[in-house]
Each structure stands twice: as structure tokens, then as C-alpha cells.
Design a protein around this motif. Sequence first.
Motif, PDB file in Angstrom:
ATOM      1  N   ILE A  74      21.917  68.119  -4.277  1.00 36.55           N
ATOM      2  CA  ILE A  74      23.138  68.275  -5.072  1.00 36.55           C
ATOM      3  C   ILE A  74      23.817  69.596  -4.754  1.00 36.55           C
ATOM      4  CG2 ILE A  74      24.042  68.536  -7.420  1.00 36.55           C
ATOM      5  CD1 ILE A  74      21.775  66.646  -8.323  1.00 36.55           C
ATOM      6  N   ASN A  75      23.041  70.685  -4.780  1.00 40.59           N
ATOM      7  CA  ASN A  75      23.587  72.012  -4.486  1.00 40.59           C
ATOM      8  C   ASN A  75      22.434  72.941  -4.138  1.00 40.59           C
ATOM      9  OD1 ASN A  75      24.262  74.949  -5.656  1.00 40.59           O
ATOM     10  ND2 ASN A  75      26.150  74.000  -4.939  1.00 40.59           N
ATOM     11  N   GLY A 104      22.265  68.574   4.457  1.00 41.00           N
ATOM     12  CA  GLY A 104      22.594  67.158   4.577  1.00 41.00           C
ATOM     13  C   GLY A 104      23.038  66.564   3.263  1.00 41.00           C
ATOM     14  N   GLY A 105      23.273  67.435   2.261  1.00 45.57           N
ATOM     15  CA  GLY A 105      23.634  66.971   0.930  1.00 45.57           C
ATOM     16  C   GLY A 105      25.058  67.275   0.539  1.00 45.57           C
ATOM     17  N   LEU A 106      25.316  67.207  -0.757  1.00 46.38           N
ATOM     18  CA  LEU A 106      26.683  67.289  -1.274  1.00 46.38           C
ATOM     19  C   LEU A 106      27.326  68.660  -1.078  1.00 46.38           C
ATOM     20  CD1 LEU A 106      26.276  65.336  -4.641  1.00 46.38           C
ATOM     21  CD2 LEU A 106      27.039  64.471  -2.417  1.00 46.38           C
ATOM     22  N   ALA A 107      26.498  69.715  -0.923  1.00 46.51           N
ATOM     23  CA  ALA A 107      27.042  71.066  -0.769  1.00 46.51           C
ATOM     24  C   ALA A 107      26.874  71.608   0.638  1.00 46.51           C
ATOM     25  CB  ALA A 107      26.368  72.016  -1.776  1.00 46.51           C
ATOM     26  N   GLY A 108      26.604  70.739   1.611  1.00 47.06           N
ATOM     27  CA  GLY A 108      26.455  71.186   2.995  1.00 47.06           C
ATOM     28  C   GLY A 108      27.713  71.877   3.497  1.00 47.06           C
ATOM     29  N   ILE A 167      27.982  63.460   5.817  1.00 48.36           N
ATOM     30  CA  ILE A 167      27.011  63.423   4.717  1.00 48.36           C
ATOM     31  C   ILE A 167      26.591  61.996   4.382  1.00 48.36           C
ATOM     32  CG2 ILE A 167      26.676  63.919   2.260  1.00 48.36           C
ATOM     33  CD1 ILE A 167      28.558  66.314   2.603  1.00 48.36           C
ATOM     34  N   PHE A 168      27.556  61.063   4.367  1.00 51.99           N
ATOM     35  CA  PHE A 168      27.259  59.690   3.957  1.00 51.99           C
ATOM     36  C   PHE A 168      27.155  58.732   5.138  1.00 51.99           C
ATOM     37  CE2 PHE A 168      29.424  61.685   0.318  1.00 51.99           C
ATOM     38  CZ  PHE A 168      28.399  61.578  -0.624  1.00 51.99           C
ATOM     39  N   ALA A 169      27.020  59.278   6.354  1.00 52.24           N
ATOM     40  CA  ALA A 169      26.780  58.433   7.518  1.00 52.24           C
ATOM     41  C   ALA A 169      25.361  57.870   7.466  1.00 52.24           C
ATOM     42  CB  ALA A 169      26.976  59.244   8.798  1.00 52.24           C
ATOM     43  N   PHE A 221      22.993  57.642   9.735  1.00 51.68           N
ATOM     44  CA  PHE A 221      21.929  58.454  10.330  1.00 51.68           C
ATOM     45  C   PHE A 221      21.532  59.607   9.418  1.00 51.68           C
ATOM     46  CE2 PHE A 221      25.683  60.820  11.709  1.00 51.68           C
ATOM     47  CZ  PHE A 221      25.273  62.146  11.651  1.00 51.68           C
ATOM     48  N   ASN A 222      22.516  60.205   8.718  1.00 53.14           N
ATOM     49  CA  ASN A 222      22.204  61.336   7.842  1.00 53.14           C
ATOM     50  C   ASN A 222      21.464  60.864   6.587  1.00 53.14           C
ATOM     51  OD1 ASN A 222      22.684  64.294   7.217  1.00 53.14           O
ATOM     52  ND2 ASN A 222      23.569  63.362   5.402  1.00 53.14           N
ATOM     53  N   LEU A 223      21.919  59.768   6.003  1.00 59.22           N
ATOM     54  CA  LEU A 223      21.231  59.245   4.817  1.00 59.22           C
ATOM     55  C   LEU A 223      19.813  58.793   5.165  1.00 59.22           C
ATOM     56  CD1 LEU A 223      24.093  57.181   3.125  1.00 59.22           C
ATOM     57  CD2 LEU A 223      23.198  59.412   2.429  1.00 59.22           C
ATOM     58  N   ALA A 224      19.641  58.260   6.381  1.00 69.61           N
ATOM     59  CA  ALA A 224      18.310  57.839   6.812  1.00 69.61           C
ATOM     60  C   ALA A 224      17.375  59.040   6.918  1.00 69.61           C
ATOM     61  CB  ALA A 224      18.389  57.114   8.152  1.00 69.61           C
ATOM     62  N   ILE A 225      17.882  60.147   7.455  1.00 66.48           N
ATOM     63  CA  ILE A 225      17.076  61.370   7.543  1.00 66.48           C
ATOM     64  C   ILE A 225      16.702  61.847   6.147  1.00 66.48           C
ATOM     65  CG2 ILE A 225      17.129  63.816   8.188  1.00 66.48           C
ATOM     66  CD1 ILE A 225      18.929  63.020  10.553  1.00 66.48           C
ATOM     67  N   VAL A 226      17.678  61.879   5.245  1.00 61.45           N
ATOM     68  CA  VAL A 226      17.426  62.346   3.875  1.00 61.45           C
ATOM     69  C   VAL A 226      16.364  61.485   3.201  1.00 61.45           C
ATOM     70  CG1 VAL A 226      18.443  62.602   1.580  1.00 61.45           C
ATOM     71  CG2 VAL A 226      19.697  63.404   3.590  1.00 61.45           C
ATOM     72  N   VAL A 227      16.480  60.161   3.320  1.00 60.72           N
ATOM     73  CA  VAL A 227      15.514  59.253   2.691  1.00 60.72           C
ATOM     74  C   VAL A 227      14.115  59.488   3.266  1.00 60.72           C
ATOM     75  CG1 VAL A 227      14.826  56.840   2.450  1.00 60.72           C
ATOM     76  CG2 VAL A 227      17.205  57.493   2.085  1.00 60.72           C
TER      77      VAL A 227
END
Length: 436
Positions: free
Chosen positions: A111-112, A151-155, A181-183, A185-191
Motif C-alpha cells: 500500500i505504502n 511493485g505496489g501502489l506507492a512505487g 503496477i497492474f500488469a 507480470f508485476n502482479l504475478a511477482i507480487v503474488v
Amino acid sequence: MLKALSRPAVKLVERYLPDPYIFVLLLTVIAAVAAIAVERQTPLAVMRMWGDGFWSLLTFSMQMLLVLVTGFMLASSPPVKKLLQRLAALAKGPGGAILLVTYVSLAASWINWGFGLVVGALFAKELARLVRVDYRLLVASAYSGFVVWHGGLAGSIPLTIATDGHFSADQIGVVGTGSTIFAFFNLAIVVCLFITIPLVNRLMLPDDKESVYVDPKLLGDDEETRVRITRPAERLENSVTLAWLVGIPGLIYLLDHFFLRGGGLNLNIVNFLFLFLAIVLHRTPRSLLESLNEAIKGGAGIVIQFPFYAGIMAIMVQSGLAASMSEALVSFATETSLPFWSFISAGIVNLFVPSGGGQWAVQAPVMLPAAEALGVDVARVSMAVAWGDAWTNLLQPFWALPVLAIAGLKAKDIMGFCLIQLFVTGVIISVGLTWF
């Protein structure tokens, strides 16, 4: 296996990692010598770069100090304290405490980043009051969640290139967060990191005989004390009305900022939010000031070290050393491997320039032309730099200072565990950037 690997890593770091202040002095010398030897700068020129840039992060230093102070004051307010206690009560045993603090840190950091640093550290302290668990690993787990922030909302990098008029707009245009952020590949890394980091932390939990515990009494007193008013001035110090006359308008300002003016979440707004929530939730000025006096004790590292990092950043940028390092690493990259080498180069540069925005200003002029020449997606390369910047924070103690100050530990206490996470997360992020 991870428990076995973490044991020598922890011992190695405890033995050889110096205090963060010594670390920044060594980095200063290394950067200066490299600028002279590699970039053919004169010692006088390097000294001028260093001295001229030494105070360039004063605003940021104060912001970071306020992240620590306001976050501590908010978390020490009675309502938040009770919330943390209830959440900490969900942990059933040491393993549960490690998992819980990691999940909370990951979510808050996504988030931040400032929110994540403070919440993770304060929640670790609360868990240590209730659960007998290795305190070093508990705090390291709280800090390890920080790796997802970029990789989040405050990147800062994805938000920069999504802003009209950013310094590379003429070259790449405006790149929306849907591509960064919402691509996928990025969401996959975050998960993957949300799954892996807690498990790795849990698997590193030492045996009871090797664990280091902390006496809950040393973590602060949770008991509220009644104040006896003997002077008229003390009525003001303990006035709920006075606190709310200032605190509530501050919160109304934030509602206006977010909902009527469509403002975003930046570091100043986070600190504003923490401060005015703390004013309201502490109820009285006296309670807030007592919390402030406790919070400020841990800010010494930030005050003394951040100017040195500003000087290092000036040497790296003005001498051309950061650009040369980036160029060397991407010079042999291919269309497939450019995101990987961008990630690695950003990780190395981050050791000397631990600032997402500052690092992007240095590396963008190198990475963006390389991406265009090889036909690689600019958004992916930009996020590779962002992830590299976040990744080596598991080794660079710069961002750990607020966490360490709140927890009452030293960098050597947690960085051995973070070293294992450095290798694990490095593999996950590299695969995600290259193949997802």
C-alpha cells in the motif's frame, strides 16, 4: 535446509556487518575512490561533488524521521494498541507469529512503503510481548515485506512515468499503471512473493536453544496511567477538546484532499495522516507528547546517516559512475535478457543510491534507449529497475533504520536472515521479469 542455511548467514553477518554508520562511511570511501579511478575525476572534483550534495536530502531526511515519529505515535495510541493486540493474539506459537508479521508487513508495504516500515516494526514488538519467538527473525520478517513496495501502489518509478510531464515523457510518453503496477507480470511477482517470503521466514525459525528472545518488559509499558491535575496549565495539556479542535480539521483536510480534489498518496500525506490520527486517537496533548518523547529516541541513525547518503548519491550521479555501471551491465543484454540485467544493475546501484526517484533519474537515460534499441517493452524495463531498487534493500541497511530504531535492534541482528531472502526473492523477481 533453509534453517541450516540461515545459521551460517546469521553468524557471518553478525560477525562482519558493521554498524550502519560505519557502512555508510565505507560506501563513501568506495564511491570516491571509484569515481577517481574509473571516471578519471580529480580528488578535488569528487570532494566538491560530495560536499555540494551532502545536504541535498534534508527534506527527505525530515520526512523519514517523521515517518518514524508519527507512525510510532499513531501505533502507541490506545485504540491502535488494542487493535494490534487483538491481531497479535491470532498468532498461535512462534511459527504463527513469523507468518503473521510477514503478511502484515507485505500488505502494508504494498500500500505504502512508509506505512509498511512502521506498521511492520510496531506489530513485531506487539507480537514479541505475547509470543516467545526469536526476536531477530521476527523483526527481520517485518522488514522483509518491504521488498514489494516498488511493485505496489506507492512505487516511485511507475508513478513517475505515469505522471504528465515527467522528465522522460518526450521519449516514452506517459506509461499508465495498467502497464506497470497492474500488469500481469508485476502482479504475478507480487503474488509469488506474498506466498514465498512468509514461508521462507517460517522455515528459518531457529531451534529454541539457538533463538534470541526479548524480555517483554523491555518493549515498553502498555499500562495507562492516570494523570492528576494540579495546575491550570495541566488542564490544557490534558484537554481532549483542544486536541480535537486541531486534529479533526486535519482529518477533514485529508478527506478534501482525497475525495474532492482527487489527490494522491505521497510521503507528506502519509505523515500528515499519521500525525492527525495520532492527535485524535491519543485524545490529549500530554499523551501525544509522552509518545513523541519515546519515539524520537530512535531517530539518531536517520539524522546522522542520510546526509552521507546524499553525498554518495552526488558522487555517483555527477561523476557518471552510476551511468557507467548501468551501461556496462546492459551492454551485452539481448531482447530477452535486458529486463534481467536492468534488474541486476539497479540492485547494484541501489547500494550506493538508495532512493527510488533518484535512482530512476540516473538509470533512465541508460535503460530507456537500450529498451528502444532492442525493441523491449519500456514498462517492463522500468519495472525491472524498480524491482532492483527494492530488492537490495534486503542488504542495504539504509531503509532498515526506522525499523531498527523502533525495534531496538542493530542491523547485524536481522541482516543474516534478510540475506537468505535476498537470494530467494532475487530468483523469483528475475524469473518474473524475464518469463512472465
